[in-house]
Write a protein that holds these residues in place. Sequence first.
Motif, PDB file in Angstrom:
ATOM      1  N   ILE A  23       0.844  -1.203   0.000  1.00  0.00           N
ATOM      2  CA  ILE A  23       0.000   0.000   0.000  1.00  0.00           C
ATOM      3  C   ILE A  23       0.878   1.251   0.000  1.00  0.00           C
ATOM      4  N   THR A  24       1.912   1.262   0.803  1.00  0.00           N
ATOM      5  CA  THR A  24       2.821   2.413   0.844  1.00  0.00           C
ATOM      6  C   THR A  24       3.547   2.568  -0.486  1.00  0.00           C
ATOM      7  N   LYS A  25       3.926   1.462  -1.103  1.00  0.00           N
ATOM      8  CA  LYS A  25       4.537   1.528  -2.430  1.00  0.00           C
ATOM      9  C   LYS A  25       3.564   2.123  -3.443  1.00  0.00           C
ATOM     10  N   MET A  26       2.308   1.711  -3.363  1.00  0.00           N
ATOM     11  CA  MET A  26       1.297   2.222  -4.280  1.00  0.00           C
ATOM     12  C   MET A  26       1.085   3.726  -4.079  1.00  0.00           C
ATOM     13  N   VAL A  27       1.040   4.170  -2.823  1.00  0.00           N
ATOM     14  CA  VAL A  27       0.918   5.602  -2.536  1.00  0.00           C
ATOM     15  C   VAL A  27       2.112   6.353  -3.124  1.00  0.00           C
ATOM     16  N   SER A  28       3.299   5.788  -2.986  1.00  0.00           N
ATOM     17  CA  SER A  28       4.506   6.405  -3.551  1.00  0.00           C
ATOM     18  C   SER A  28       4.401   6.536  -5.066  1.00  0.00           C
ATOM     19  N   GLU A  29       3.935   5.477  -5.721  1.00  0.00           N
ATOM     20  CA  GLU A  29       3.783   5.490  -7.184  1.00  0.00           C
ATOM     21  C   GLU A  29       2.725   6.504  -7.610  1.00  0.00           C
ATOM     22  N   HIS A  30       1.603   6.553  -6.903  1.00  0.00           N
ATOM     23  CA  HIS A  30       0.542   7.497  -7.259  1.00  0.00           C
ATOM     24  C   HIS A  30       0.989   8.940  -7.049  1.00  0.00           C
ATOM     25  N   THR A  31       1.795   9.170  -6.035  1.00  0.00           N
ATOM     26  CA  THR A  31       2.335  10.520  -5.827  1.00  0.00           C
ATOM     27  C   THR A  31       3.276  10.878  -6.975  1.00  0.00           C
ATOM     28  N   THR A  32       4.047   9.914  -7.442  1.00  0.00           N
ATOM     29  CA  THR A  32       4.922  10.145  -8.595  1.00  0.00           C
ATOM     30  C   THR A  32       4.100  10.517  -9.824  1.00  0.00           C
ATOM     31  N   PHE A  75       2.236  17.348 -13.257  1.00  0.00           N
ATOM     32  CA  PHE A  75       2.599  18.760 -13.166  1.00  0.00           C
ATOM     33  C   PHE A  75       4.023  19.026 -13.671  1.00  0.00           C
ATOM     34  N   LYS A  76       4.574  18.027 -14.394  1.00  0.00           N
ATOM     35  CA  LYS A  76       5.894  18.156 -15.024  1.00  0.00           C
ATOM     36  C   LYS A  76       7.016  18.402 -14.025  1.00  0.00           C
ATOM     37  N   GLU A  77       6.886  17.844 -12.841  1.00  0.00           N
ATOM     38  CA  GLU A  77       7.909  17.998 -11.809  1.00  0.00           C
ATOM     39  C   GLU A  77       8.956  16.896 -11.944  1.00  0.00           C
ATOM     40  N   ASP A  78      10.199  17.235 -11.620  1.00  0.00           N
ATOM     41  CA  ASP A  78      11.304  16.274 -11.598  1.00  0.00           C
ATOM     42  C   ASP A  78      11.232  15.542 -10.254  1.00  0.00           C
ATOM     43  N   TYR A  79      10.515  14.426 -10.244  1.00  0.00           N
ATOM     44  CA  TYR A  79      10.178  13.728  -9.004  1.00  0.00           C
ATOM     45  C   TYR A  79      10.212  12.236  -9.269  1.00  0.00           C
ATOM     46  N   TYR A  80      10.862  11.502  -8.398  1.00  0.00           N
ATOM     47  CA  TYR A  80      10.772  10.044  -8.462  1.00  0.00           C
ATOM     48  C   TYR A  80      11.064   9.459  -7.089  1.00  0.00           C
ATOM     49  N   VAL A  81      10.696   8.205  -6.939  1.00  0.00           N
ATOM     50  CA  VAL A  81      10.921   7.495  -5.681  1.00  0.00           C
ATOM     51  C   VAL A  81      11.730   6.240  -5.972  1.00  0.00           C
ATOM     52  N   ILE A  82      12.563   5.879  -4.997  1.00  0.00           N
ATOM     53  CA  ILE A  82      13.343   4.640  -5.095  1.00  0.00           C
ATOM     54  C   ILE A  82      13.293   3.944  -3.742  1.00  0.00           C
ATOM     55  N   MET A  85      10.439   4.510   1.053  1.00  0.00           N
ATOM     56  CA  MET A  85      10.780   4.930  -0.297  1.00  0.00           C
ATOM     57  C   MET A  85      11.446   6.293  -0.192  1.00  0.00           C
ATOM     58  N   LYS A  86      12.583   6.449  -0.839  1.00  0.00           N
ATOM     59  CA  LYS A  86      13.256   7.741  -0.881  1.00  0.00           C
ATOM     60  C   LYS A  86      12.586   8.601  -1.955  1.00  0.00           C
ATOM     61  N   VAL A  87      12.325   9.849  -1.611  1.00  0.00           N
ATOM     62  CA  VAL A  87      11.736  10.782  -2.558  1.00  0.00           C
ATOM     63  C   VAL A  87      12.848  11.695  -3.073  1.00  0.00           C
ATOM     64  N   ILE A  88      13.051  11.658  -4.390  1.00  0.00           N
ATOM     65  CA  ILE A  88      14.051  12.500  -5.036  1.00  0.00           C
ATOM     66  C   ILE A  88      13.297  13.574  -5.813  1.00  0.00           C
ATOM     67  N   TYR A  89      13.544  14.823  -5.455  1.00  0.00           N
ATOM     68  CA  TYR A  89      12.862  15.948  -6.097  1.00  0.00           C
ATOM     69  C   TYR A  89      13.910  16.927  -6.599  1.00  0.00           C
ATOM     70  N   ASN A  90      13.848  17.235  -7.892  1.00  0.00           N
ATOM     71  CA  ASN A  90      14.840  18.105  -8.539  1.00  0.00           C
ATOM     72  C   ASN A  90      16.262  17.630  -8.245  1.00  0.00           C
ATOM     73  N   GLY A  91      16.447  16.302  -8.293  1.00  0.00           N
ATOM     74  CA  GLY A  91      17.763  15.707  -8.111  1.00  0.00           C
ATOM     75  C   GLY A  91      18.250  15.621  -6.679  1.00  0.00           C
ATOM     76  N   ILE A 117       1.176  14.568   0.168  1.00  0.00           N
ATOM     77  CA  ILE A 117       2.574  14.147   0.080  1.00  0.00           C
ATOM     78  C   ILE A 117       3.311  14.972  -0.982  1.00  0.00           C
ATOM     79  N   GLY A 118       2.676  15.130  -2.155  1.00  0.00           N
ATOM     80  CA  GLY A 118       3.298  15.924  -3.213  1.00  0.00           C
ATOM     81  C   GLY A 118       3.558  17.354  -2.784  1.00  0.00           C
ATOM     82  N   LEU A 119       2.563  17.980  -2.156  1.00  0.00           N
ATOM     83  CA  LEU A 119       2.732  19.356  -1.671  1.00  0.00           C
ATOM     84  C   LEU A 119       3.775  19.444  -0.562  1.00  0.00           C
ATOM     85  N   LEU A 120       3.785  18.435   0.297  1.00  0.00           N
ATOM     86  CA  LEU A 120       4.756  18.426   1.391  1.00  0.00           C
ATOM     87  C   LEU A 120       6.184  18.336   0.855  1.00  0.00           C
TER      88      LEU A 120
END
Length: 180
Positions: free
Chosen positions: A46-55, A61-68, A76-82, A134-137
Amino acid sequence: MKNIFIQYKPFFTFLIKFVLFYFVFAFIYNQFLNQFDVSKFELDSITKMVSEHTTYLMHFFKEDYYVIPNKSESSMKVIYNGKYVARIIEGCNAVSVIVLFAAFIFAFASNRIKTLLYIIVGAILVYVLNIIRIGLLVWAIYYYPDYQEFLHGTMFPLFIYGVVFILWIIWVTKFSKYAK
């Protein structure tokens, strides 16, 4: 003493229904979580799915965002703008908030169909708003790192619990058996 139970029967009925629902579903969720080995840094689906949906939301919104996957903990690590900005852990998936929401609605149940539909629609709304949260945070922490504690510990929990509280008020005043 018997008179007190009769006099406050609606309150005790609410309390018993709420506690039973909450503990049954909390137990079921806990059993679900127990299948993941945190000593091997496994993260629940479920947490993985939330991470994917946030991605997906952030990419919309064309943001440089990914999770690993985090190799040193169940997250899951959140990488935003590198930059590694945040982590998403089991507590971020809003399941406990949804169970709390549903327990209250169930405790004030009217008819079964209406109650079930409201729980489903409310749970979906809370899930979607949690993804937005999560995205806004992540965005806010990236641009305002000095406010991380306030944003994560106060502002965004207030947002999600505020929505749940509003949904409860709507249920009690418009749809429950006590609405009239």
